[in-house]
Design a protein around this motif. Structure first.
Motif, PDB file in Angstrom:
ATOM      1  N   SER A   1       0.829  -1.210   0.000  1.00 17.71           N
ATOM      2  CA  SER A   1       0.000   0.000   0.000  1.00 17.71           C
ATOM      3  C   SER A   1       0.863   1.258   0.000  1.00 17.71           C
ATOM      4  O   SER A   1       0.487   2.278  -0.605  1.00 17.71           O
ATOM      5  CB  SER A   1      -0.931   0.011   1.212  1.00 17.71           C
ATOM      6  N   THR A   2       2.012   1.185   0.645  1.00 12.24           N
ATOM      7  CA  THR A   2       2.936   2.323   0.635  1.00 12.24           C
ATOM      8  C   THR A   2       3.468   2.553  -0.768  1.00 12.24           C
ATOM      9  O   THR A   2       3.545   3.695  -1.242  1.00 12.24           O
ATOM     10  CB  THR A   2       4.109   2.083   1.603  1.00 12.24           C
ATOM     11  N   PHE A   3       3.850   1.472  -1.436  1.00 13.56           N
ATOM     12  CA  PHE A   3       4.330   1.592  -2.818  1.00 13.56           C
ATOM     13  C   PHE A   3       3.268   2.258  -3.692  1.00 13.56           C
ATOM     14  O   PHE A   3       3.568   3.214  -4.433  1.00 13.56           O
ATOM     15  CB  PHE A   3       4.678   0.216  -3.388  1.00 13.56           C
ATOM     16  N   TYR A   4       2.021   1.776  -3.594  1.00 17.32           N
ATOM     17  CA  TYR A   4       0.973   2.284  -4.481  1.00 17.32           C
ATOM     18  C   TYR A   4       0.465   3.666  -4.068  1.00 17.32           C
ATOM     19  O   TYR A   4      -0.235   4.319  -4.843  1.00 17.32           O
ATOM     20  CB  TYR A   4      -0.173   1.278  -4.577  1.00 17.32           C
ATOM     21  N   SER A   5       0.850   4.113  -2.894  1.00 12.05           N
ATOM     22  CA  SER A   5       0.544   5.501  -2.526  1.00 12.05           C
ATOM     23  C   SER A   5       1.535   6.465  -3.183  1.00 12.05           C
ATOM     24  O   SER A   5       1.278   7.670  -3.277  1.00 12.05           O
ATOM     25  CB  SER A   5       0.588   5.674  -1.009  1.00 12.05           C
ATOM     26  N   LEU A   6       2.658   5.912  -3.642  1.00 15.18           N
ATOM     27  CA  LEU A   6       3.708   6.716  -4.275  1.00 15.18           C
ATOM     28  C   LEU A   6       3.720   6.580  -5.791  1.00 15.18           C
ATOM     29  O   LEU A   6       4.019   7.545  -6.506  1.00 15.18           O
ATOM     30  CB  LEU A   6       5.082   6.291  -3.732  1.00 15.18           C
ATOM     31  N   TYR A   7       3.416   5.376  -6.295  1.00 18.19           N
ATOM     32  CA  TYR A   7       3.544   5.089  -7.726  1.00 18.19           C
ATOM     33  C   TYR A   7       2.336   4.307  -8.221  1.00 18.19           C
ATOM     34  O   TYR A   7       1.749   3.514  -7.478  1.00 18.19           O
ATOM     35  CB  TYR A   7       4.817   4.282  -7.985  1.00 18.19           C
ATOM     36  N   GLU A   8       2.021   4.498  -9.502  1.00 17.11           N
ATOM     37  CA  GLU A   8       0.913   3.759 -10.099  1.00 17.11           C
ATOM     38  C   GLU A   8       1.253   2.287 -10.273  1.00 17.11           C
ATOM     39  O   GLU A   8       0.422   1.408 -10.060  1.00 17.11           O
ATOM     40  CB  GLU A   8       0.537   4.368 -11.447  1.00 17.11           C
TER      41      GLU A   8
END
Length: 197
Positions: free
Chosen positions: A43-50
């Motif tokens: 979820s952290t990754f997808y809060s930063l990148y698509e």
């Protein structure tokens, strides 16, 4: 998520990518591989990148943006200042930046790297040289400006890549002096022209 936490997460992901790319093709690396290695949540990754491609594009674009910011040419008044001072400082900052981020550049240019990375580096360098050549009188150039820029960029990037492949056995200072001497005491002196506007 606070900005500092975002920056920290980005840095963890970049470090994870570098570590993974030493042994694995970038195409084969998944988001799960990245978050596992970085020890952050998906979820952290997808809060930063698509997605993974967005991650790669953003970190590469940011790396070249920072490099351009570091190497912005300073104003100069004479041709001597141009190649002995202004450009030397640009080259010094260039090699210092590459040295500071050498692991990133090595993996991107390595066997598991991104095929378009060199082209993207060339495109970034064109922006820097266009800024430098704003101060040059194009009518006094014996060849078209865009061809001259391409020639210089190809040589400089080639030397940068060789320096990285050779383990940076020469200092950033030596490389800046080498590139300055080859370029501006070779190419431009050979023109025997006052190129400044």
């Amino acid at each position: 998520m606070q900005d500092r936490r975002k920056v920290r997460s980005r840095n963890y992901l970049i470090k994870a990518l570098i570590k993974l790319m030493k042994n694995k093709d970038v195409q084969a690396i998944t988001v799960q591989n990245l978050v596992d290695e970085a020890q952050i949540a998906r979820s952290t990754f997808y809060s930063l990148y698509e997605d993974k491609q967005d991650f790669l594009n953003q970190i590469i674009d940011n790396m070249f943006y920072q490099l351009r910011e570091q190497t912005k040419p300073e104003k100069f008044d004479t041709l001597s200042d141009f190649y002995e001072t202004a450009c030397y400082r640009c080259y010094m900052k260039h090699f210092e930046y590459i040295e500071e981020h050498s692991e990133f550049f090595k993996v991107m240019l390595g066997n598991h790297g991104i095929s378009s990375f060199r082209k993207r580096m060339e495109d970034s360098a064109v922006e820097t040289y266009e800024e430098i050549f704003k101060y040059i009188d194009e009518t006094k150039l014996p060849i078209p400006k865009d061809y001259l820029i391409q020639y210089v960029i190809s040589a400089h990037i080639g030397l940068t890549f060789k320096w990285l492949r050779d383990g940076m056995k020469y200092s950033a200072i030596y490389m800046a002096e080498l590139v300055s001497r080859i370029t501006f005491k070779g190419i431009f002196i050979s023109f025997s022209l006052e190129l400044l506007q």
